[in-house]
Design a protein around this motif. Sequence first.
Motif, PDB file in Angstrom:
ATOM      1  N   CYS A  69      58.618  56.160  26.842  1.00 56.87           N
ATOM      2  CA  CYS A  69      58.676  55.224  25.372  1.00 56.87           C
ATOM      3  C   CYS A  69      57.306  56.296  24.369  1.00 56.87           C
ATOM      4  O   CYS A  69      56.722  56.700  25.252  1.00 56.87           O
ATOM      5  CB  CYS A  69      59.195  54.554  25.155  1.00 56.87           C
ATOM      6  N   THR A  71      55.131  55.829  20.910  1.00 58.47           N
ATOM      7  CA  THR A  71      55.217  54.991  19.507  1.00 58.47           C
ATOM      8  C   THR A  71      55.291  56.244  17.880  1.00 58.47           C
ATOM      9  O   THR A  71      54.190  57.394  19.188  1.00 58.47           O
ATOM     10  CB  THR A  71      53.965  54.119  19.507  1.00 58.47           C
ATOM     11  N   LEU A  80      54.664  51.114  13.030  1.00 54.52           N
ATOM     12  CA  LEU A  80      54.782  51.993  14.132  1.00 54.52           C
ATOM     13  C   LEU A  80      56.000  51.488  15.125  1.00 54.52           C
ATOM     14  O   LEU A  80      55.763  50.075  14.941  1.00 54.52           O
ATOM     15  CB  LEU A  80      53.170  51.885  14.794  1.00 54.52           C
ATOM     16  N   VAL A  81      56.801  52.068  15.529  1.00 53.08           N
ATOM     17  CA  VAL A  81      57.417  51.209  16.646  1.00 53.08           C
ATOM     18  C   VAL A  81      57.927  51.757  18.042  1.00 53.08           C
ATOM     19  O   VAL A  81      57.369  53.415  17.835  1.00 53.08           O
ATOM     20  CB  VAL A  81      59.328  51.396  16.353  1.00 53.08           C
ATOM     21  N   GLN A  82      58.634  51.996  17.988  1.00 52.64           N
ATOM     22  CA  GLN A  82      58.789  52.480  19.741  1.00 52.64           C
ATOM     23  C   GLN A  82      59.941  53.213  19.839  1.00 52.64           C
ATOM     24  O   GLN A  82      60.687  52.485  19.133  1.00 52.64           O
ATOM     25  CB  GLN A  82      58.808  51.202  20.654  1.00 52.64           C
ATOM     26  N   TYR A  83      59.536  54.653  20.391  1.00 53.35           N
ATOM     27  CA  TYR A  83      61.271  55.120  20.017  1.00 53.35           C
ATOM     28  C   TYR A  83      61.179  55.490  21.569  1.00 53.35           C
ATOM     29  O   TYR A  83      60.221  56.082  22.516  1.00 53.35           O
ATOM     30  CB  TYR A  83      60.835  56.863  19.556  1.00 53.35           C
ATOM     31  N   CYS A  84      62.255  55.332  22.638  1.00 57.98           N
ATOM     32  CA  CYS A  84      62.626  55.103  23.604  1.00 57.98           C
ATOM     33  C   CYS A  84      63.680  56.460  24.259  1.00 57.98           C
ATOM     34  O   CYS A  84      64.749  56.235  23.200  1.00 57.98           O
ATOM     35  CB  CYS A  84      62.788  53.638  24.226  1.00 57.98           C
ATOM     36  N   GLU A 110      65.589  54.380  18.738  1.00 61.02           N
ATOM     37  CA  GLU A 110      64.079  53.674  17.511  1.00 61.02           C
ATOM     38  C   GLU A 110      64.413  52.148  17.456  1.00 61.02           C
ATOM     39  O   GLU A 110      65.229  51.058  17.048  1.00 61.02           O
ATOM     40  CB  GLU A 110      64.311  53.708  15.939  1.00 61.02           C
ATOM     41  N   GLU A 111      63.877  51.472  19.292  1.00 64.79           N
ATOM     42  CA  GLU A 111      63.868  50.057  19.332  1.00 64.79           C
ATOM     43  C   GLU A 111      63.726  48.990  18.424  1.00 64.79           C
ATOM     44  O   GLU A 111      64.720  48.135  18.323  1.00 64.79           O
ATOM     45  CB  GLU A 111      62.969  49.295  20.044  1.00 64.79           C
ATOM     46  N   ASP A 112      62.879  49.550  17.188  1.00 61.27           N
ATOM     47  CA  ASP A 112      63.097  47.735  16.384  1.00 61.27           C
ATOM     48  C   ASP A 112      64.429  48.063  15.350  1.00 61.27           C
ATOM     49  O   ASP A 112      64.903  46.335  15.179  1.00 61.27           O
ATOM     50  CB  ASP A 112      61.788  47.846  15.082  1.00 61.27           C
TER      51      ASP A 112
END
Length: 393
Positions: A69, A71, A80-84, A110-112
Amino acid sequence: MKRIAGTVLAGSLLAAGTIPAATAEAASTGVTVTVVSGALNAPKHLTLTPAGLYVTESGAGGTAGAPSCVTGPATGGTNLVQYCLGVTGAVSLIKGRRVVKSFPLPSVIEEDTQEVAGPSAVAFNGDSQAVVFQDVLENPDGSNALPKPLGLAFGTLLLRHGGSVVLADLAAFAAANPQPASSLGDVPGETAYNSDPYDVVAYHGGYVVADAGANDLLAVSPRGAISLLARFPALSEVVPANLIGNPKPITVEAQAVPTAVAVGPDGALYVSLLRGVPSDPGTAYIYRVVPGQQPTIWARGLTAVTAIAFDSRGRLLATEYNVDGLLAPATDPGALVRISRNGRHVTTLPVPGLYEPTGVAVAPGGAVYVSNYGYNAATDSHPGELLKITGLR
């Protein structure tokens, strides 16, 4: 235009409500819709071959909090968000009701928002094949901020021939050939180096790619050499108040956003547009492209087109993601439309249960296949699915 997924999601977030579930049913017109496969991960474009029907699944990304992951800024904003990343994408061969999946392919979530990007289309040319990958977190030089080595696949066309594999770097081409103002438009946040490759088709010994982010059509040789075939201009549209920080409605130049390419009976290339935000109903076009000539508008009056395919009678079928445009509630349906051979007449076909359709293919016998719920994962309350439609006239 920034990744299609993010654009589409904007409309979904603006409206509350749950997307209705689609079930196999027969319309009063005699049209029958059957769910061929109901457990797909973000199914996108469909490719019909003698071996069967291929559906490209963008996948379900990777596990939140894992080392894979990273950010980065949200697709639809600056937070800012998390990409996994994971290897949940696939090119799946459908035979009857049996799904035979390929080797795992890279996918990012894109986790959000739970929006996924990954492989979006496959094409075959003789004994070679090509898989196109969307791009995420792209940099001005065409690279991206995704963890490597999986991140190397994004923004590329993967060319496989025998035991050799070549990655044609479409994102790097977009960075080296930035968009002019005529196609970039003036919606805030757009960048001239953006790339979001979305469809691919075999053409004259090589391949042609529709890049939704760069608003262009590209030729790719079997060895990965890239050249520009066409660039599609922006169009004036009215943005509703308070959508992009505007207290009153304003007019913007909305990007074309090419989403699909098909080879017509006349040998020309036909390219569909999604049309960027605000994606007003009726503002999507189908372009006809002859290499070496200026593209021409072949059909008008469509809405948020995601995929196209010709039938045996030379008519073009197209899927519309939402009949009321990208900013409409997600509960509004999509549609399957048919365009006359001269491009002048667009007919909405009586097909129930279409929501977020993202792929279409037509079998020789007339059956039509559609990727439905094209942004949903297999674990969602209503997973991505493949539909078979018969009885159309």
